[in-house]
Design a protein around this motif. Structure first.
Motif, short mmCIF file in Angstrom:
data_model
loop_
_atom_site.label_atom_id
_atom_site.label_comp_id
_atom_site.label_asym_id
_atom_site.label_seq_id
_atom_site.Cartn_x
_atom_site.Cartn_y
_atom_site.Cartn_z
N THR A 61 -5.09 8.94 4.44
CA THR A 61 -4.85 8.24 5.25
C THR A 61 -6.64 7.84 6.38
O THR A 61 -6.47 7.70 6.53
CB THR A 61 -3.50 8.01 6.09
OG1 THR A 61 -3.79 9.41 7.06
CG2 THR A 61 -2.42 7.71 5.93
N GLY A 65 -0.63 7.08 10.00
CA GLY A 65 -2.36 7.53 9.52
C GLY A 65 -2.71 8.12 10.37
O GLY A 65 -2.34 7.58 11.55
N TYR A 73 -11.25 9.51 0.95
CA TYR A 73 -10.68 8.33 0.42
C TYR A 73 -9.72 8.68 -0.19
O TYR A 73 -9.93 9.46 -1.49
CB TYR A 73 -11.70 7.40 -0.45
CG TYR A 73 -12.64 6.77 1.62
CD1 TYR A 73 -13.14 7.12 1.97
CD2 TYR A 73 -12.55 4.99 0.94
CE1 TYR A 73 -14.59 6.51 3.37
CE2 TYR A 73 -13.11 4.46 2.18
CZ TYR A 73 -14.23 4.98 3.09
OH TYR A 73 -14.57 4.93 4.01
N THR A 82 0.63 10.92 7.93
CA THR A 82 0.96 10.18 6.82
C THR A 82 2.54 9.15 7.28
O THR A 82 2.81 7.67 7.22
CB THR A 82 1.20 10.13 6.15
OG1 THR A 82 -0.40 11.41 5.08
CG2 THR A 82 1.20 9.77 4.87
N LEU A 139 -5.36 8.63 -1.95
CA LEU A 139 -3.71 9.00 -1.01
C LEU A 139 -3.97 9.20 0.86
O LEU A 139 -3.76 8.84 1.75
CB LEU A 139 -2.93 9.71 -1.94
CG LEU A 139 -2.80 9.33 -2.89
CD1 LEU A 139 -1.88 9.90 -3.10
CD2 LEU A 139 -1.50 7.48 -1.94
N ARG A 189 1.31 -1.42 -0.04
CA ARG A 189 -0.25 0.28 0.48
C ARG A 189 0.47 1.28 0.29
O ARG A 189 1.88 1.45 0.45
CB ARG A 189 -1.07 -0.24 1.37
CG ARG A 189 -1.59 1.38 1.33
CD ARG A 189 -3.06 0.95 0.46
NE ARG A 189 -4.22 0.47 1.17
CZ ARG A 189 -4.91 0.26 2.35
NH1 ARG A 189 -4.49 1.62 2.96
NH2 ARG A 189 -5.03 -0.79 2.55
N GLN A 229 0.44 5.23 1.13
CA GLN A 229 -0.73 6.26 1.33
C GLN A 229 0.17 8.05 1.41
O GLN A 229 2.09 7.70 0.97
CB GLN A 229 -1.34 6.35 2.77
CG GLN A 229 -1.99 4.93 2.49
CD GLN A 229 -3.48 5.51 2.21
OE1 GLN A 229 -3.79 4.86 2.36
NE2 GLN A 229 -4.07 6.48 2.08
#
Ligand code: ADP
Ligand code: ZN
Length: 440
Positions: free
Chosen positions: A146, A249, A142, A245, A144, A93, A95
């Motif tokens: 967090t 997050g 929603y 981040t 990148l 993932r 973010q």
């Protein structure tokens, strides 16, 4: 409806650990992460070598002070993958930061990192009164950022019915909230207030038409007065949640229903407070810059990451039974501090003045300019609907009161402009409060 003050705890084995056992766990995890960084990340190895420190020298949390700091610029300079401590193929993932203060940065998460983050948010939602029977409406964006996915994962983890609304389309948010009977809300506090105002504009009564009981609100600074306003507007308990981040997050720390500071997930991160100028660690109870070391992160762990957020840590026991250290509200970011005519001004100081004045709303904008080499500050603030029709002299009184309070709290004089209700831009994510024309 407010949340019953039950103190459910998601991971009591960690959240209520004895301080000694927690310290042992932190020491062990710290030793592991320092070695992992030294072996796998060039910047850390070079900086530790330059200071003459080997991983074996860091044995306990008390040795943290010997480690180099990590700054946001390090993430920018090595963007996007230079700080990865695992092969790229182990990252599941990405973010990114919302870029409040400049170029965005990204962080890479392994499967386990996502797992740890999910658990941190699960703890937060449970602490705000959440459980399997809840319907959690997520109105953080929603993507990148967090906020959205973080809250989503945490709510799903506790088995709640998760409603991934994302931010925006406020009337539709409210209709869904009403029809589904959402019981919890996760979004920025400024957006929550906007939702609360819109609920009223739509002629709905939160007590009768909605089933909300509480929420986790964060991602931007807010004040105690804003909490009161939000709790009244939506008839809920509003708990603060903090994160960034670079560290995970949202969920790095969170409030329980006691609402007296945010419990830090200390089995995953070690917080420190430092003097931002001398960089020396400061004791609990003293305000300074918050610094985090991640001790379970694999993908992009951080040693002594300087958050630029200013707050206080304290370790008084909490009535909820958690034993973790708590953070006070973030009172500012060292990088959002304005220097106006040589005086340090934090937007939060002005906000605390505004919320103490009757007849004005917490929506404001600070406009800083430089005319003939002198800095000027204008505070634009919305008056409330029911003060709108006040007499000119009543409005003049409000203006004078703000002006005097700003002068005494902040130490400089400002031009105060009262603007009509709901005329300043509303944000669906993080609120923008400052326009600094000197930087243009
Ligand atoms: P950025 O806003 O720097 O682009 P992030 O989206 O990662 O990046 O947001 C992290 C920052 O948001 C924190 O460093 C802090 O300044 C702010 N923040 C997050 N949660 C809170 C909170 N509960 N109270 C105050 N500030 C917060
Ligand atoms: Zn507590």
């Amino acid at each position: 409806m407010k949340a019953p003050k039950t103190h459910n705890i998601y991971s009591p084995e960690y959240e209520c650990m004895s301080r000694d056992a927690l310290r042992e766990l932190q020491n062990e995890r710290l030793r592991r992460v320092v070695k992992h960084e030294y072996d796998n990340v060039a910047i850390y190895r070079e900086r530790m070598d330059a200071k003459g420190i080997k991983p074996e020298d860091i044995k306990t949390v008390d040795d943290l002070r010997y480690l180099p700091f990590t700054n946001k610029t390090d993430l920018r300079d090595t963007f996007p993958f230079g700080l990865l401590a695992v092969p790229k193929r182990d990252i599941v993932r990405i973010q990114g930061s919302s870029g409040t203060t400049g170029k965005p940065i990204v962080s890479g998460y392994t499967e386990n990192d996502v797992e740890v983050w999910t658990e941190m948010v699960a703890r937060a939602i449970v602490a705000a009164g959440g459980g399997k029977d809840d319907i959690v409406q997520v109105c953080y964006g929603y993507g990148l950022f967090t906020g959205g996915l973080g809250a989503h994962q945490g709510a799903t983890r506790i088995g709640a019915m998760t409603v991934p609304m994302s931010s925006g389309n406020t009337q539709r948010q409210i209709l869904m909230m009403k029809e589904l009977g959402s019981t919890m809300l996760c979004c920025t506090p400024s957006y929550a207030i906007y939702i609360g105002e819109t609920v009223r504009d739509m002629g709905l009564d939160p007590k009768k038409d909605l089933r909300l009981k509480s929420g986790c609100f964060g991602a931007e600074p807010w004040t105690e007065e804003m909490r009161q306003r939000l709790e009244e507007l939506l008839d809920i308990d509003a708990c603060d949640i903090y994160g960034l981040t670079e560290i995970a997050g949202p969920g790095v720390s969170f409030e329980c229903l006691e609402k007296k500071g945010m419990h830090v997930n200390e089995d995953h991160v070690i917080p420190e407070i430092i003097d931002p100028v001398t960089e020396e660690p400061l004791p609990y109870g003293t305000a300074g810059e918050l610094v985090f070391t991640t001790i379970t992160k694999e993908g992009m762990p951080m040693l002594r990451y300087r958050t630029h957020d200013i707050c206080v840590l304290h370790d008084e026991p909490c009535a909820c039974g958690r034993t973790t250290v708590r953070m006070g509200r973030i009172t500012g970011r060292t990088d959002d501090m304005l220097v106006i005519r040589g005086v340090n001004v934090f937007p939060s100081q002005i906000e605390s003045v505004l919320v103490s004045v009757k007849g004005v709303s917490p929506f404001y904008m600070l406009i800083v300019d430089r005319v003939h080499s002198t800095d000027s500050l204008e505070v634009q603030v919305e008056i409330e609907e029911n003060s709108f029709s006040d007499t000119v002299s009543a409005l003049e009184n409000i203006r004078n009161e703000i002006s005097e309070k700003v002068k005494s709290v902040v130490g400089i004089s400002a031009k105060i402009t009262l603007v009509s209700p709901k005329s300043l831009p509303r944000s669906e994510g993080k609120a923008k409060r400052v326009i600094d024309n000197r930087k243009l």
